[in-house]
Design an enzyme around this catalytic site. Structure first.
Site, PDB file in Angstrom:
ATOM      1  CB  CYS A  62      -0.912  -0.009   1.216  1.00  0.00           C
ATOM      2  SG  CYS A  62      -0.025   0.220   2.764  1.00  0.00           S
ATOM      3  CB  ALA A  65       3.903  -0.347   2.493  1.00  0.00           C
ATOM      4  NE  ARG A  96      12.402  -1.284   1.581  1.00  0.00           N
ATOM      5  CZ  ARG A  96      13.058  -0.130   1.663  1.00  0.00           C
ATOM      6  NH1 ARG A  96      13.307   0.420   2.836  1.00  0.00           N
ATOM      7  NH2 ARG A  96      13.460   0.485   0.572  1.00  0.00           N
ATOM      8  CG  HIS A 195       7.942   4.965  -3.746  1.00  0.00           C
ATOM      9  ND1 HIS A 195       7.857   4.109  -4.819  1.00  0.00           N
ATOM     10  CD2 HIS A 195       8.149   4.182  -2.670  1.00  0.00           C
ATOM     11  CE1 HIS A 195       8.006   2.865  -4.407  1.00  0.00           C
ATOM     12  NE2 HIS A 195       8.184   2.880  -3.098  1.00  0.00           N
TER      13      HIS A 195
HETATM   14 FE1  CFM Z   1      13.090   0.631  -5.404  1.00  0.00          FE
HETATM   15 FE2  CFM Z   1      12.457  -1.708  -5.629  1.00  0.00          FE
HETATM   16 FE3  CFM Z   1      11.075  -0.001  -4.067  1.00  0.00          FE
HETATM   17 FE4  CFM Z   1      13.624  -0.761  -3.410  1.00  0.00          FE
HETATM   18 FE5  CFM Z   1      12.577  -2.707  -1.765  1.00  0.00          FE
HETATM   19 FE6  CFM Z   1      11.447  -3.629  -4.004  1.00  0.00          FE
HETATM   20 FE7  CFM Z   1      10.042  -1.953  -2.504  1.00  0.00          FE
HETATM   21 MO1  CFM Z   1      10.565  -4.337  -1.701  1.00  0.00          MO
HETATM   22  S1  CFM Z   1      14.422  -1.096  -5.305  1.00  0.00           S
HETATM   23  S2  CFM Z   1      12.646   1.123  -3.344  1.00  0.00           S
HETATM   24  S3  CFM Z   1      14.466  -1.632  -1.602  1.00  0.00           S
HETATM   25  S4  CFM Z   1      11.187  -0.118  -6.168  1.00  0.00           S
HETATM   26  S5  CFM Z   1      12.617  -4.615  -2.545  1.00  0.00           S
HETATM   27  S6  CFM Z   1      12.075  -3.707  -6.185  1.00  0.00           S
HETATM   28  S7  CFM Z   1       9.416  -3.628  -3.518  1.00  0.00           S
HETATM   29  S8  CFM Z   1      10.867  -2.342  -0.639  1.00  0.00           S
HETATM   30  S9  CFM Z   1       9.200  -0.021  -2.898  1.00  0.00           S
HETATM   31  C1  HCA Z   2       6.828  -3.200   0.980  1.00  0.00           C
HETATM   32  C2  HCA Z   2       8.141  -3.714   1.475  1.00  0.00           C
HETATM   33  C3  HCA Z   2       8.648  -4.899   0.712  1.00  0.00           C
HETATM   34  C4  HCA Z   2       7.840  -6.136   0.984  1.00  0.00           C
HETATM   35  C5  HCA Z   2       8.588  -7.344   0.561  1.00  0.00           C
HETATM   36  C6  HCA Z   2       7.908  -8.654   0.459  1.00  0.00           C
HETATM   37  C7  HCA Z   2      10.119  -5.113   1.139  1.00  0.00           C
HETATM   38  O1  HCA Z   2       6.562  -3.189  -0.214  1.00  0.00           O
HETATM   39  O2  HCA Z   2       6.051  -2.775   1.805  1.00  0.00           O
HETATM   40  O3  HCA Z   2       6.769  -8.740  -0.001  1.00  0.00           O
HETATM   41  O4  HCA Z   2       8.577  -9.630   0.779  1.00  0.00           O
HETATM   42  O5  HCA Z   2      10.977  -5.111   0.295  1.00  0.00           O
HETATM   43  O6  HCA Z   2      10.332  -5.299   2.324  1.00  0.00           O
HETATM   44  O7  HCA Z   2       8.626  -4.603  -0.664  1.00  0.00           O
END
Ligand code: CFM
Ligand code: HCA
Length: 542
Positions: A62, A65, A96, A195
């Site tokens: 969401c 998150a 995370r 973001h």
């Molecule tokens: Fe960038 Fe990602 Fe993301 Fe990320 Fe992550 Fe991710 Fe995420 Mo999980 S590189 S910041 S550190 S888009 S692994 S592929 S989904 S938390 S919002």
């Molecule tokens: C997020 C965080 C997450 C979840 C990862 C997962 C992460 O999107 O809220 O589903 O295992 O990297 O911790 O993407």
């Protein structure tokens, strides 16, 4: 040895869609693409960053998150308070695996989970007083430099004015920067809107606050690196060795002061552009700091990115030093790759991660001689797939407008490929700067299947049909995939592993993937009663 899977991607697509009612199938069809980017000038279109159809079990998270967990979570000395039910705070608390190093004396609030723990009575009578009390209690206990407040779904629904509370408390304390984020979970279609909201608020309330330029040469900001499993530590090691000064990472291993000083950098190096491109754009617009796309996942990509930074500064001393570092580090990695490749070449993978890792890790798998059969993002936008060709200098106040509208407006301006020369000229005249970088499609083989917002059903179906040697995604996929007899590697949290970035990280990753795809344990996945059905008992009523 494994048989090569021969498949017709069009049949696979049809097979995935077969189960859906016609209307759902029509929509999903626009999000499943058979890749042809290698050959065509204009990459094929994919529909992305749209709502998930209700009833489908999406892999997405969401908006809260994306804002609280992803962008602001890794900053150690800002005290983050979740205004909401306790689950929202709890499940975004260090899951995370973002690491930090506060040193001997630095503050680190990451081991704490701060929440207002909203109850029914707060929903009925309003939660503002409770929030003010929580901020005050946190301030009295810790005296942090900054306190951030994050809205969860109920806060938006009952209309608590978290910004007014934050302003009031900031004025009351005088020495603590308190600001809030309207990042209710439902605000966007995924983490991605979160973001955007985080980028805007941190830029508005924090970047530029520290007027004293930090010491050091070749100053950069590293944007979109979150120090998962220690990735940022390894990148910092390499940068330091090259003589490059990293002023601020957004936001792995970061601190309040780093954000406050980011405007002193000469260049922004953007790693995960999906999550942080808005800060990159705003730094360029307001402070004239240009940005380039980098990628430190993979040894080749790391070397290339260092050279790109060297090229930007154009200083011979720096360029020579970068070449010396690469010459020292790369052979060690290549030796491991050569060994591992004897076992991994020709093996197949599927990669479904958030908004940039599917692309970045595709390169690492290529270094191991492996092939990605299918990949996609949970919440990427079209530019993450197709590549981006125009940067909108878009500084918007995400709190006063509908974030979905803003995102659509921003995305629409990106696609030079689909614009007439007159439209391009009009955009350039309006101050938009064209840049180019590649999206996921460009690096995937022709005929591979690219899928946006993959769901539980499609994930299992894909594995059943194509039997990859490894499947990479997140915790929700982990066990359902392993139960199908396919090794599963978490590319979000890295399970318990990492770092995988930089030179040392590449070595760790090669070894880990080699171990997973070479293991025999997955062939023993049939339970005894599946192999010997005669054990099935029949119940007889006497
Ligand atoms: Fe960038 Fe990602 Fe993301 Fe990320 Fe992550 Fe991710 Fe995420 Mo999980 S590189 S910041 S550190 S888009 S692994 S592929 S989904 S938390 S919002
Ligand atoms: C997020 C965080 C997450 C979840 C990862 C997962 C992460 O999107 O809220 O589903 O295992 O990297 O911790 O993407």
């Amino acid at each position: 040895t494994k048989k090569a899977v021969q498949f017709n991607p069009a049949d696979i697509k049809e097979e995935l869609l077969k189960k859906y009612p016609p209307k759902v199938a029509r929509k999903r069809a626009t999000q499943i693409m058979i890749n042809e980017a290698q050959e065509s000038e204009t990459p094929s279109e994919i529909v992305a960053n749209v709502r998930t159809i209700p009833g489908i079990i999406t892999m997405r998270g969401c908006t809260y998150a994306g804002c609280k967990g992803v962008i602001m979570g890794p900053t150690r000395d800002i005290l983050n308070i979740t205004h909401g039910p306790i689950g929202c705070g709890f499940y975004s608390w260090l899951t995370r695996r973002n690491q930090t190093d506060a040193g001997e004396t630095g503050e680190n609030y990451m081991p704490y989970c701060f929440s207002t723990d909203m109850q029914d009575q707060d929903i009925i009578f309003g939660g503002e007083k409770k929030l003010a009390a929580a901020i005050e209690e946190a301030y009295d206990l810790f005296h942090p430099k900054g306190i951030c407040v994050f809205a969860t779904c109920p806060v938006g629904l009952i209309g608590d004015d978290i910004h007014a509370v934050a302003r009031k408390m900031k004025a009351k304390f005088g020495d603590c920067n308190v600001f809030a984020f309207s990042c209710e979970g439902y605000k966007g279609v995924s983490q991605s809107a979160g973001h955007h909201i985080a980028n805007n608020q941190v830029f508005t309330h924090l970047v530029g606050e520290n007027q004293t330029p930090p010491a050091g040469e070749y100053k950069i900001n590293l944007l979109g690196e979150y120090n998962i499993g220690g990735d940022g530590f390894e990148i910092d090691r390499v940068l330091k060795k090259c003589g490059i000064t990293n002023i601020a990472t957004f936001s792995g291993n970061s601190s309040y002061e780093q954000f406050a000083s980011a405007q002193h950098a000469d260049l922004s190096a953007v790693m995960c552009h999906r999550s942080i491109n808005y800060v990159a754009d705003m730094l360029e617009t307001k402070y004239g700091i240009p940005w380039i796309k980098v990628n430190f996942i993979g040894a080749g990509a790391t070397a290339k990115s260092l050279r790109k930074i060297g090229q930007y500064f154009g200083d011979k001393a720096l360029v020579d030093r970068i070449e010396a570092v690469i010459a020292e580090e790369l052979p060690v990695v290549e030796a491991v790759a050569a060994d591992v490749k004897t076992r991994t070449t020709g093996k197949t993978a599927m990669l479904f991660v958030g908004g940039s890792r599917a692309h970045h890790y595709n390169e690492l798998f290529q270094e191991m001689g492996m092939k990605t059969l299918s990949a996609g993002y949970e919440f990427g936008h079209r530019d993450d797939y197709e590549g981006r060709e125009v940067i909108p200098s878009l500084t918007v106040d995400a709190d006063s407008r509908n974030i979905e509208e803003i995102e659509v407006e921003a995305d629409e301006k990106l696609y030079r490929a689909r614009k007439t020369p007159e439209e391009i000229k009009a955009l350039e005249d309006a101050g938009y700067k064209f840049k180019h970088y590649d999206g996921l499609n460009r690096d995937m083989d022709k005929g591979s299947i690219i899928i946006d917002d993959l769901n539980q059903y499609e994930a299992e179906k894909l594995v059943e049909l194509l039997k990859p040697d490894i499947f990479c995604a997140g915790i929700k996929e982990k066990f359902s995939i392993q139960k199908l007899g396919v090794p599963m590697k978490q590319l979000h949290s890295y399970d318990s592993g990492g770092p995988y970035a930089g030179f040392k990280g590449a070595v760790n990753f090669y070894k880990e993937i080699d171990r997973l795809v070479s293991s025999k344990v997955w062939s023993y996945m049939k339970a005894p009663w599946q192999q010997n059905p005669e054990l099935t008992a029949t119940f007889v009523w006497e």
